[in-house]
Design a protein around this motif. Structure first.
Motif, PDB file in Angstrom:
ATOM      1  N   ALA A 364       0.819  -1.209   0.000  1.00 14.19           N
ATOM      2  CA  ALA A 364       0.000   0.000   0.000  1.00 14.19           C
ATOM      3  C   ALA A 364       0.851   1.256   0.000  1.00 14.19           C
ATOM      4  O   ALA A 364       0.455   2.285  -0.550  1.00 14.19           O
ATOM      5  N   THR A 434      -5.825  -6.805  -1.465  1.00 20.57           N
ATOM      6  CA  THR A 434      -4.380  -6.621  -1.573  1.00 20.57           C
ATOM      7  C   THR A 434      -3.981  -6.237  -2.990  1.00 20.57           C
ATOM      8  O   THR A 434      -3.124  -5.370  -3.193  1.00 20.57           O
ATOM      9  N   LEU A 437      -4.077  -2.686  -3.828  1.00 19.87           N
ATOM     10  CA  LEU A 437      -3.027  -1.847  -3.256  1.00 19.87           C
ATOM     11  C   LEU A 437      -1.780  -1.789  -4.133  1.00 19.87           C
ATOM     12  O   LEU A 437      -0.935  -0.918  -3.934  1.00 19.87           O
ATOM     13  N   ASP A 477      -6.443  -0.983   5.661  1.00 15.07           N
ATOM     14  CA  ASP A 477      -7.397   0.110   5.775  1.00 15.07           C
ATOM     15  C   ASP A 477      -7.594   0.525   7.224  1.00 15.07           C
ATOM     16  O   ASP A 477      -7.805   1.691   7.528  1.00 15.07           O
ATOM     17  N   THR A 483      -6.830   4.884   2.140  1.00 15.54           N
ATOM     18  CA  THR A 483      -7.323   3.644   1.566  1.00 15.54           C
ATOM     19  C   THR A 483      -7.242   3.718   0.052  1.00 15.54           C
ATOM     20  O   THR A 483      -7.090   4.794  -0.519  1.00 15.54           O
ATOM     21  N   PRO A 484      -7.344   2.563  -0.650  1.00 13.45           N
ATOM     22  CA  PRO A 484      -7.207   2.585  -2.108  1.00 13.45           C
ATOM     23  C   PRO A 484      -8.116   3.588  -2.786  1.00 13.45           C
ATOM     24  O   PRO A 484      -7.730   4.233  -3.745  1.00 13.45           O
TER      25      PRO A 484
END
Length: 642
Positions: A364, A434, A437, A477, A483-484
């Motif tokens: 991430a 995942t 990310l 998260d 977050t994405p």
């Protein structure tokens, strides 16, 4: 999927890539930044770290501090106030040098240089909503006088602990270190010490030094008594590990008990303070930073003693996350010094669980991460002690890329060996958060293809399952506000500019007077590279407002990393221009016009072909006439010297 590891290899430092700041000036007044640069000659600053030798009129060279080399390729240009390495392409001004060498933020680098020059650091200007609160480090929020006091207290405590280790009281701790195989050199390198088995050992030393008790309490070194006035030592009968800032100041401590009593906590760490946040700090980073730069990667272990032992065996690029799970801030901190990290966690259930949590977190944050798996029951300390450093290096070389490890060792064991729609759907649901990310599209596609092979699915079918799987909040998260969905899209890869446009920009920097001709002749209309166009526009604005250009600081401020690196490389060997810049500018302008005509001719040739194929004779004739007109103009330009 390939289960064999990819050996950690050197990667050139990515200067300024992936780094964000709260503004180009970091909240400081522009006049103050100019004074900081003027008072910190780059030759003097670099000379504090690198042995430099004269290599020309105003140039010096030495061994690069950012990568390992035997012949010097690192050049410092005093007249233009920038450095450039022809070996690893590192380059920048004095602020960039201090930032990258020490892992400082922009604000930390400015403070360091200001204090080096004896300048008073002003309060930061507001930079927008939330500035000074979210995102600001604890050390940044503390005033300079407070920080200096806290650093002084940390130094006093560190000297007390290291001195006590060598006394009769410290015999028990020295015996413990000997039992664990830690030698005197490793003890000194990492500043290991001993907190005596007394309630007031450090307290008395602080009193002798007239340290305010409230300040020592804020650092967590002493604790108020629960009944009655007074304080007592937090660390008692413990092996102490000093925790340092990126500048080397002691900001906190970790302590490992030497007591055999069961109700005594095995490890105690300093609480968060105005200069220390556990989740933002890595133990051993100050000692490991140069090795991480040199090797291009880092090893992350769980325990402080694991780190000390590995460094003792020659693996110096090792850090530890303060006895907690790896955090997003620690991943970002790692990236300042190395683009890759290998997780070397204990060979037990807790270590495997920690690696499973750390991999998505690292992905991430854009940190390339691999996992080296130790045999059951082993930790880095015991493994290197029994198998030796060569075996450990071989284990690290076999480290499995993080995503592969996640699938092979975490997801597949949970769904078993069963194949089919249900297993595939379960795996897709597990891995989808995942995959989101992974920022690099090519890397993400590779992982999708590998996962499809494992599950026995067509890749298109897997992609459909991934899109259909619910978007659950991941462990990442829960600990990471970015977050994405909130992340910025990945910028398209930038390309180097055409040589003519690079030469134009370089001439405008070396001869700022040419900025007037750039505007008067509307040369901007001839420039195709967006980075060059933006940089030239900034140059013109600076020249019009200041009448001069600070070359090194200007190039360092460019957002286009490829253009920035290309300019530093080009400027490193560019001769002075002087006052005779008019003719070179006119020649460059002519080159740009020729290139513009050639681009237009190529477009018209395609237009003529399309018109002919479509049976549009009138349109084809019109295009042909325009082509002939431009061809005549091009021939006239070709006759012009340039």
């Amino acid at each position: 999927m390939t289960t064999g590891g990819r050996s950690p290899h050197h990667v050139a430092p990515a200067f300024g890539r992936g780094r964000t700041e709260i503004g180009v000036s970091g909240g400081f007044d522009d006049a103050f930044l100019v004074e900081v640069r003027e008072r910190n000659n780059i030759v003097s600053v670099v000379g504090d770290y690198v042995s430099l030798k004269k290599a020309g009129h105003a140039s010096f060279k030495g061994l690069c501090p950012f990568h390992s080399e035997k012949s010097p390729s690192f050049h410092v240009h005093e007249d233009r106030q920038f450095f450039y390495c022809f070996g690893c392409q590192a380059g920048g001004d004095v602020i960039t040098f201090v930032r990258e060498l020490n892992g400082y933020s922009f604000v930390e680098a400015i403070r360091h240089l200001a204090e080096r020059a004896g300048l008073q650091v002003p309060e930061l200007r507001p930079q927008g909503p939330g500035t000074g609160r979210r995102g600001a480090s604890r050390a940044s929020r503390a005033s300079k006088s407070e920080r200096d006091l806290f650093y002084e207290i940390g130094g006093i405590a560190q000297r007390f602990f290291t001195e006590t280790l060598q006394t009769m009281e410290g015999t028990v701790c020295r015996d413990y270190l000997r039992q664990r195989g830690v030698d005197a050199k490793a003890t000194e390198r990492h500043g290991l010490g001993f907190a005596p088995d007394r309630w007031d050992g450090l307290l008395n030393r602080l009193r002798e030094a007239e340290v305010p008790a409230e300040a020592a309490e804020r650092l967590g070194l002493i604790v108020p008594r629960s009944s009655g006035p007074g304080y007592y030592d937090r660390f008692r009968n413990r092996l102490t590990f000093p925790i340092r800032s990126n500048a080397g100041d002691v900001i906190a401590f970790g302590g490992r008990t030497l007591s055999t009593e069961k109700d005594v906590a095995k490890y105690v760490n300093s609480p968060d303070s105005p200069v220390y946040s556990k989740g933002d700090t890595l133990f051993g980073l100050y000692e490991a930073r140069q090795a991480m730069r040199r090797e291009g990667w880092a090893v992350v272990v769980e325990g402080n003693l694991d780190l000390v032992r590995l460094a003792q065996f020659g693996l110096e690029n090792v850090v530890a996350p303060m006895g907690t799970a790896l955090t997003a801030a620690q991943c970002t901190l790692l990236k300042r010094f190395a683009p890759r990290a290998v997780l070397l966690y204990d060979g037990d259930n807790a270590g495997r669980a920690a690696a499973e949590k750390a991999v998505p977190l690292a992905l991430a944050e854009g940190l390339a991460v691999s996992v080296a798996v130790l045999p059951d029951g082993e930790d880095p300390d015991t493994f290197v002690g029994t198998e030796g450093p060569d075996a450990l290096r071989a284990l690290l070389a076999r480290a499995v890329p993080g995503f592969e490890h996640l699938v092979l060792h975490c997801i597949l064991p949970r769904i078993g060996e069963v194949r089919g729609a249900r297993a595939a759907l379960t795996a897709a649901q597990e891995v989808a958060p995942t995959l989101e990310l992974v920022r690099d599209p090519a890397e993400r596609h590779l992982y999708q293809r590998q996962l499809a092979e494992i599950l026995g699915l067509d890749e298109a079918e897997l992609v459909r399952l991934l899109k259909a799987s619910p978007r659950r909040r991941t462990r990442v998260d829960a600990t990471n506000p970015m977050t994405p969905a909130a992340r910025q899209p990945v910028a398209a890869p930038r390309t180097p500019p055409p040589s003519s446009e690079l030469d134009l920009l370089k001439l405008m920097m070396l001869a700022p007077g040419s900025c007037a001709l750039y505007t008067a002749h509307d040369v901007e209309a001839l420039v195709t590279h967006p980075g060059v166009r933006d940089a030239a526009e900034q140059l013109v604005r600076r020249w019009e407002s200041d009448g001069a250009i600070e070359l090194a600081s200007f190039v360092s401020s460019l957002e286009d990393t490829v253009l920035r690196e290309t300019l530093f490389k080009s400027l490193a060997s560019a001769p002075p221009v002087g006052d005779d810049w008019m003719a070179p500018f006119e020649q460059l302008e002519t080159r740009l016009k020729r290139e513009a005509f050639q681009r237009r001719l190529s477009t018209l040739k395609l237009d003529e072909r399309r018109a002919t194929l479509a049976g549009d004779e009138l349109g084809a004739m019109r295009v042909l006439m325009e082509r002939q007109k431009i061809q005549r103009q091009l021939e006239a330009l070709r006759a012009t010297r340039g």
